[in-house]
Design a protein around this motif. Structure first.
Motif, PDB file in Angstrom:
ATOM      1  N   THR A 188       0.822  -1.213   0.000  1.00 29.73           N
ATOM      2  CA  THR A 188       0.000   0.000   0.000  1.00 29.73           C
ATOM      3  C   THR A 188       0.855   1.261   0.000  1.00 29.73           C
ATOM      4  OG1 THR A 188      -0.179  -0.030   2.423  1.00 29.73           O
ATOM      5  CG2 THR A 188      -1.922  -1.113   1.178  1.00 29.73           C
ATOM      6  N   ILE A 189       0.450   2.199  -0.823  1.00 26.14           N
ATOM      7  CA  ILE A 189       1.050   3.530  -0.861  1.00 26.14           C
ATOM      8  C   ILE A 189      -0.069   4.536  -0.620  1.00 26.14           C
ATOM      9  CG2 ILE A 189       2.189   5.267  -2.295  1.00 26.14           C
ATOM     10  CD1 ILE A 189       3.556   3.045  -3.822  1.00 26.14           C
ATOM     11  N   ALA A 190       0.119   5.429   0.340  1.00 26.07           N
ATOM     12  CA  ALA A 190      -0.867   6.463   0.634  1.00 26.07           C
ATOM     13  C   ALA A 190      -0.398   7.780   0.037  1.00 26.07           C
ATOM     14  CB  ALA A 190      -1.064   6.603   2.137  1.00 26.07           C
ATOM     15  N   VAL A 191      -1.236   8.380  -0.801  1.00 28.42           N
ATOM     16  CA  VAL A 191      -0.922   9.665  -1.429  1.00 28.42           C
ATOM     17  C   VAL A 191      -1.754  10.736  -0.731  1.00 28.42           C
ATOM     18  CG1 VAL A 191      -0.906  10.997  -3.563  1.00 28.42           C
ATOM     19  CG2 VAL A 191      -0.402   8.543  -3.627  1.00 28.42           C
ATOM     20  N   VAL A 192      -1.071  11.676  -0.105  1.00 28.87           N
ATOM     21  CA  VAL A 192      -1.727  12.705   0.699  1.00 28.87           C
ATOM     22  C   VAL A 192      -1.413  14.072   0.108  1.00 28.87           C
ATOM     23  CG1 VAL A 192      -1.990  13.693   3.010  1.00 28.87           C
ATOM     24  CG2 VAL A 192      -1.421  11.263   2.752  1.00 28.87           C
ATOM     25  N   GLY A 193      -2.420  14.860  -0.155  1.00 27.45           N
ATOM     26  CA  GLY A 193      -2.210  16.228  -0.625  1.00 27.45           C
ATOM     27  C   GLY A 193      -2.042  17.182   0.542  1.00 27.45           C
ATOM     28  N   SER A 194      -1.099  18.096   0.435  1.00 19.97           N
ATOM     29  CA  SER A 194      -0.904  19.070   1.511  1.00 19.97           C
ATOM     30  C   SER A 194      -2.040  20.078   1.555  1.00 19.97           C
ATOM     31  CB  SER A 194       0.431  19.802   1.317  1.00 19.97           C
ATOM     32  OG  SER A 194       0.418  20.559   0.118  1.00 19.97           O
ATOM     33  N   ALA A 195      -2.778  20.198   0.458  1.00 20.96           N
ATOM     34  CA  ALA A 195      -3.940  21.083   0.367  1.00 20.96           C
ATOM     35  C   ALA A 195      -4.768  20.602  -0.821  1.00 20.96           C
ATOM     36  CB  ALA A 195      -3.511  22.539   0.186  1.00 20.96           C
ATOM     37  N   GLY A 196      -5.921  21.211  -1.031  1.00 18.75           N
ATOM     38  CA  GLY A 196      -6.743  20.837  -2.168  1.00 18.75           C
ATOM     39  C   GLY A 196      -6.146  21.302  -3.479  1.00 18.75           C
ATOM     40  N   SER A 197      -6.396  20.557  -4.542  1.00 20.85           N
ATOM     41  CA  SER A 197      -5.988  20.926  -5.909  1.00 20.85           C
ATOM     42  C   SER A 197      -4.486  21.051  -6.088  1.00 20.85           C
ATOM     43  CB  SER A 197      -6.671  22.244  -6.319  1.00 20.85           C
ATOM     44  OG  SER A 197      -8.074  22.125  -6.270  1.00 20.85           O
ATOM     45  N   VAL A 198      -3.715  20.259  -5.345  1.00 22.73           N
ATOM     46  CA  VAL A 198      -2.264  20.271  -5.538  1.00 22.73           C
ATOM     47  C   VAL A 198      -1.824  19.199  -6.531  1.00 22.73           C
ATOM     48  CG1 VAL A 198      -1.776  21.234  -3.267  1.00 22.73           C
ATOM     49  CG2 VAL A 198      -1.852  18.742  -3.554  1.00 22.73           C
ATOM     50  N   LEU A 234       3.645  12.628  -0.060  1.00 22.20           N
ATOM     51  CA  LEU A 234       3.031  13.918   0.258  1.00 22.20           C
ATOM     52  C   LEU A 234       3.175  14.822  -0.960  1.00 22.20           C
ATOM     53  CD1 LEU A 234       1.713  15.838   2.331  1.00 22.20           C
ATOM     54  CD2 LEU A 234       4.031  16.504   3.023  1.00 22.20           C
ATOM     55  N   VAL A 235       2.046  15.277  -1.500  1.00 21.43           N
ATOM     56  CA  VAL A 235       2.041  16.079  -2.719  1.00 21.43           C
ATOM     57  C   VAL A 235       1.805  17.543  -2.370  1.00 21.43           C
ATOM     58  CG1 VAL A 235       1.032  16.368  -5.014  1.00 21.43           C
ATOM     59  CG2 VAL A 235       1.082  14.101  -3.939  1.00 21.43           C
ATOM     60  N   THR A 236       2.604  18.410  -2.975  1.00 19.66           N
ATOM     61  CA  THR A 236       2.440  19.842  -2.752  1.00 19.66           C
ATOM     62  C   THR A 236       2.857  20.577  -4.019  1.00 19.66           C
ATOM     63  OG1 THR A 236       2.854  21.643  -1.181  1.00 19.66           O
ATOM     64  CG2 THR A 236       4.748  20.300  -1.824  1.00 19.66           C
ATOM     65  N   CYS A 265     -12.015  10.305  -1.213  1.00 22.29           N
ATOM     66  CA  CYS A 265     -12.734  11.533  -0.889  1.00 22.29           C
ATOM     67  C   CYS A 265     -14.214  11.400  -1.243  1.00 22.29           C
ATOM     68  CB  CYS A 265     -12.121  12.707  -1.646  1.00 22.29           C
ATOM     69  SG  CYS A 265     -12.295  12.576  -3.446  1.00 22.29           S
ATOM     70  N   SER A 266     -14.979  12.421  -0.907  1.00 22.44           N
ATOM     71  CA  SER A 266     -16.390  12.479  -1.262  1.00 22.44           C
ATOM     72  C   SER A 266     -16.541  12.585  -2.774  1.00 22.44           C
ATOM     73  CB  SER A 266     -17.045  13.680  -0.576  1.00 22.44           C
ATOM     74  OG  SER A 266     -18.376  13.847  -1.022  1.00 22.44           O
ATOM     75  N   VAL A 267     -17.696  12.167  -3.285  1.00 33.63           N
ATOM     76  CA  VAL A 267     -17.944  12.248  -4.722  1.00 33.63           C
ATOM     77  C   VAL A 267     -17.873  13.689  -5.215  1.00 33.63           C
ATOM     78  CG1 VAL A 267     -20.461  12.434  -4.450  1.00 33.63           C
ATOM     79  CG2 VAL A 267     -19.526  11.479  -6.560  1.00 33.63           C
ATOM     80  N   THR A 268     -18.151  14.641  -4.345  1.00 37.22           N
ATOM     81  CA  THR A 268     -18.123  16.055  -4.728  1.00 37.22           C
ATOM     82  C   THR A 268     -16.709  16.597  -4.900  1.00 37.22           C
ATOM     83  OG1 THR A 268     -18.269  16.643  -2.388  1.00 37.22           O
ATOM     84  CG2 THR A 268     -20.327  16.570  -3.626  1.00 37.22           C
ATOM     85  N   ALA A 269     -15.699  15.855  -4.444  1.00 36.77           N
ATOM     86  CA  ALA A 269     -14.314  16.321  -4.534  1.00 36.77           C
ATOM     87  C   ALA A 269     -13.472  15.439  -5.453  1.00 36.77           C
ATOM     88  CB  ALA A 269     -13.687  16.352  -3.137  1.00 36.77           C
TER      89      ALA A 269
END
Length: 276
Positions: free
Chosen positions: A50-60, A171-173, A83-87
């Protein structure tokens, strides 16, 4: 006189999901994902990485990095957008839609990558449905988290536990001062659960040698250590992708090439190594 409240109309799709859940023995109490203790737990299979991809903020660009990493892998892979279907950033990324799974995940395919995304609005991290069972004995599962790191780690749910137990964190930024500052805060939070070498920093923007002066120090000591230890992967900007987002068109080759570097610390085969 007794007044009856009109009942809510029930759609055919909802009835089908209820029937599938009944046959599968899925009886949940309370909000989605918050049933019994057994239902709240999830762990990868013996051959599942497993690899977890985490954004430091939205739309990064976290979903883009997650998909590109999946496309670069040389093993059976699925990307679970949590995430939610809206995002959703993967709503148009499939080249073939597979429909709604009984567990509420909407599935699609992109080349050899299975994409799973939420089908409904999720009010919190604890409402993310449990993943489906891995389809292969040797499986790479990429969790596209879609929630802020502090909110995630402060919530008692299967997703937080899965991220804490992940083999690797990405961690994506962005290559901006705010992006680096947020990355520094997130890295400090993540450092409580992983060794530094388990956390890779993916920075979307120009090549590092073209970064503005002072940008490398904007994220504080945690980001600086990642840069000094060569745990930073440069994710190139793509103008067309920035405008249109992910869709059925090919993901740019330079982006997949950059994402391939994220598989190296885990010693996973890539599409390039498999064809060599």
């Amino acid at each position: 006189m007794i007044t009856q409240t009109p009942s809510r109309p029930v759609g055919v799709d909802e009835l089908k999901r209820a029937w599938h859940a009944l046959n599968a023995g899925e009886f949940r109490a309370g909000p989605r994902g918050r049933g019994t203790a057994a239902e709240d737990n999830w762990s990868p299979t013996g051959g599942e990485h497993t690899i977890a991809v985490v954004g430091s903020a939205g739309s990064v660009g976290a979903s883009t990095v997650a998909l590109a990493t999946g496309l670069a892998a040389g093993v059976p892979v699925r990307v679970i957008e949590c995430c939610s279907v809206t995002a959703s950033g993967l709503a148009a990324a499939s080249t073939a839609e597979l429909g709604l799974h009984p567990t509420d995940w909407r599935q699609g395919k992109r080349d050899d990558v299975l994409l799973e995304r939420a089908s409904e609005v999720l009010a919190g991290v604890d409402e993310v449905p449990l993943p489906t069972e891995a389809q292969n004995e040797t499986q790479l599962t990429i969790l596209d988290i879609g929630w802020e790191a502090g909110q995630l780690l402060a919530t008692d749910c299967w997703l937080a536990e899965a991220v804490r137990a992940a083999d690797q964190i990405v961690l994506v930024t962005t290559a901006t001062v705010p992006g680096m500052r947020r990355a520094g805060v997130a890295m400090d939070l993540l450092a409580g659960y992983w060794q530094p070498e388990q956390i890779a920093l993916a920075v979307r923007g120009p090549r590092r040698k073209k970064w503005p002066r002072g940008l490398e120090h904007a994220g504080g000591p945690a980001v600086r250590r990642a840069l000094d230890a060569d745990r930073c992967v440069e994710i190139p900007e793509d103008r067309e992708l920035a405008v249109n987002g992910l869709d059925s068109r090919p993901v740019p080759a330079p982006l997949i090439s950059a994402a391939r570097q994220l598989l190296e610390p885990a010693h996973l085969p890539t599409d390039a190594s498999e064809s060599a």
